[in-house]
Design an enzyme around this catalytic site. Structure first.
Site, short mmCIF file in Angstrom:
data_model
loop_
_atom_site.label_atom_id
_atom_site.label_comp_id
_atom_site.label_asym_id
_atom_site.label_seq_id
_atom_site.Cartn_x
_atom_site.Cartn_y
_atom_site.Cartn_z
N GLU A 255 0.82 -1.20 0.00
CA GLU A 255 0.00 0.00 0.00
C GLU A 255 0.86 1.26 0.00
O GLU A 255 0.58 2.23 -0.72
CB GLU A 255 -0.94 0.01 1.21
CG GLU A 255 -1.94 -1.13 1.23
CD GLU A 255 -1.44 -2.34 2.01
OE1 GLU A 255 -2.28 -3.01 2.64
OE2 GLU A 255 -0.22 -2.62 1.98
N CYS B 280 -0.59 0.54 7.37
CA CYS B 280 -1.06 0.85 6.02
C CYS B 280 -2.46 1.45 6.03
O CYS B 280 -2.80 2.26 5.16
CB CYS B 280 -1.03 -0.40 5.16
SG CYS B 280 0.66 -0.98 4.82
N ALA C 85 16.75 -50.29 -4.55
CA ALA C 85 16.87 -50.90 -3.22
C ALA C 85 18.17 -50.49 -2.53
O ALA C 85 18.24 -50.43 -1.30
CB ALA C 85 16.81 -52.42 -3.35
N THR D 74 18.12 -39.65 3.93
CA THR D 74 18.39 -39.01 2.65
C THR D 74 19.77 -38.36 2.65
O THR D 74 20.48 -38.38 1.64
CB THR D 74 17.31 -37.95 2.35
OG1 THR D 74 16.03 -38.60 2.28
CG2 THR D 74 17.58 -37.24 1.04
N GLU E 224 11.66 -32.91 1.30
CA GLU E 224 12.29 -33.76 0.29
C GLU E 224 13.02 -34.86 1.04
O GLU E 224 14.22 -34.76 1.30
CB GLU E 224 13.24 -32.94 -0.58
CG GLU E 224 12.55 -31.85 -1.38
CD GLU E 224 13.45 -31.23 -2.43
OE1 GLU E 224 14.49 -31.84 -2.77
OE2 GLU E 224 13.12 -30.13 -2.92
#
Length: 357
Positions: free
Chosen positions: A56, A88, A168, A200, A288
């Site tokens: 704004e 604002c 695997a 991971t 992930e």
């Protein structure tokens, strides 16, 4: 409330402006503003990052004296509290704006209707709800943090057509093509944080950084590591930016902040982890991870959305699946999804689905 065709067109532009802050506004919401007088745009602005002027204020600055008597189209209720920038709502009143059209109410308890009330007390007409669904989707993580105290959790998986994410032996690079990986990096860029598990880290040694698309800031990197097994040479610990390691046991790692949040089973308390991320101002988390952590997040009801990339190839039964979930004996117990988008990305398919409620 009935809105004119022109109202829709101007709000669509305001939303387009807001989306320019997709990768940068965290922890603030993405907001756009358009000032219109006699059907002509006299000023526009969008919030870029925390601490910088709000949408704004930028639109009012661009409009100058032309703002008097105009209509302001804003994607989120104007703020009324003093933070790093002034309210604002006060700025709109001071500029002599005649009407405010807002897409949605601000879920922040510091605002939550007070912005609209302040405008109305000053004699400004206020209309709310135009393209609300689009505005809410744009700030889905901010809304989640304000209303639930935790970020929106988007779980990304890259898999073969038969639902396998790795061989695997753990090898998974690369199941999907370059276009799909680039698209996934765009989702990384908009996330406040990227989360993975120690499995991971051991198998793929990821950096968890945005590389394939332009990005002005790198998301926070998070590793769930119950036994604090992460080694000092892990790529995720290298480079600039903060790394959080959530563990069930105390300890330290160079380049990381270790947060100890054990559950009774000696694992990381995942719900408590998300609450902690909410307290830290994290709006959107992109997961992930591997089969086990994916399954744990789903079982505990912490996943809000799935982002699944499927490559047109078959890997076979011995390979690793998407989610480590218990066997069902009745289909009534299956996890139900609402598909919100499906498209082709390069040679692969991408499906976005939210958990059915």
């Amino acid at each position: 409330m009935s809105f004119a065709v022109a109202d829709h067109a101007f709000m669509a532009r305001a939303l387009q402006l807001a989306s320019r802050g997709l990768d940068t506004t965290t922890p603030n919401p993405r907001v756009g503003c358009l000032l219109v007088k006699d059907g002509i745009v006299v000023g526009e602005g969008w919030h870029r990052r925390a601490g910088e002027p709000h949408a704004e204020a930028l639109a009012l600055s661009a409009a100058g004296k032309a703002a008097r008597g105009c209509t302001a189209y804003v994607t989120l209720e104007p703020c009324v509290h003093h933070g790093r920038t002034p309210p604002c709502a006060d700025a709109l009143v001071g500029a002599g704006v005649a009407r405010v059209v807002a897409a949605m109410r601000d879920p922040n308890p510091l605002v939550a209707g007070e912005g609209f009330a302040s405008l109305q007390r000053a004699g400004i007409a206020v209309d709310v709800g135009l393209m609300e669904a689009e505005a809410r989707e744009l700030n889905i993580g901010f809304v989640s943090r304000m209303t639930r105290g935790r970020p929106w959790l988007r779980l990304k998986v890259a898999a073969s057509l038969d639902g396998k994410t790795a061989l695997a032996n753990g090898k998974s690079q690369w199941i999907t093509g370059a276009e799909a990986r680039r698209d996934a990096h765009a989702w990384r860029a908009r996330a406040c944080a990227i989360l993975t598990g120690i499995g991971t880290v051991k198998d793929d040694d990821p950096s968890l950084t945005v590389r394939d698309v332009a990005c002005e800031r790198q998301p926070l990197r998070i590793v769930v590591d119950s036994r604090l097994e992460i080694g000092p040479t892990a790529k995720v610990l290298a480079g600039d930016g903060k790394v959080l390691v959530f563990s069930a046991v105390p300890g330290t790692r160079p380049g990381a902040e270790v947060v100890v949040l054990p559950n009774p089973a000696g694992k990381v308390d995942l719900a408590a982890m998300l609450a902690e991320l909410g307290r830290r101002g994290i709006n959107e988390v992109l997961v992930e991870a591997g089969t086990r952590l994916n399954g744990s997040l789903l079982r505990e009801g912490l996943v809000d959305e799935l982002l699944i990339y499927q490559a047109p190839l078959l890997i076979g039964d011995a390979a690793r699946g998407m989610f480590g979930l218990p066997e069902l004996t009745e289909l009534a117990g299956a996890t139900r999804l609402d598909v919100v988008d499906r498209r082709v990305v390069g040679a692969d398919f991408r499906i976005r689905a939210k958990l059915a409620t």
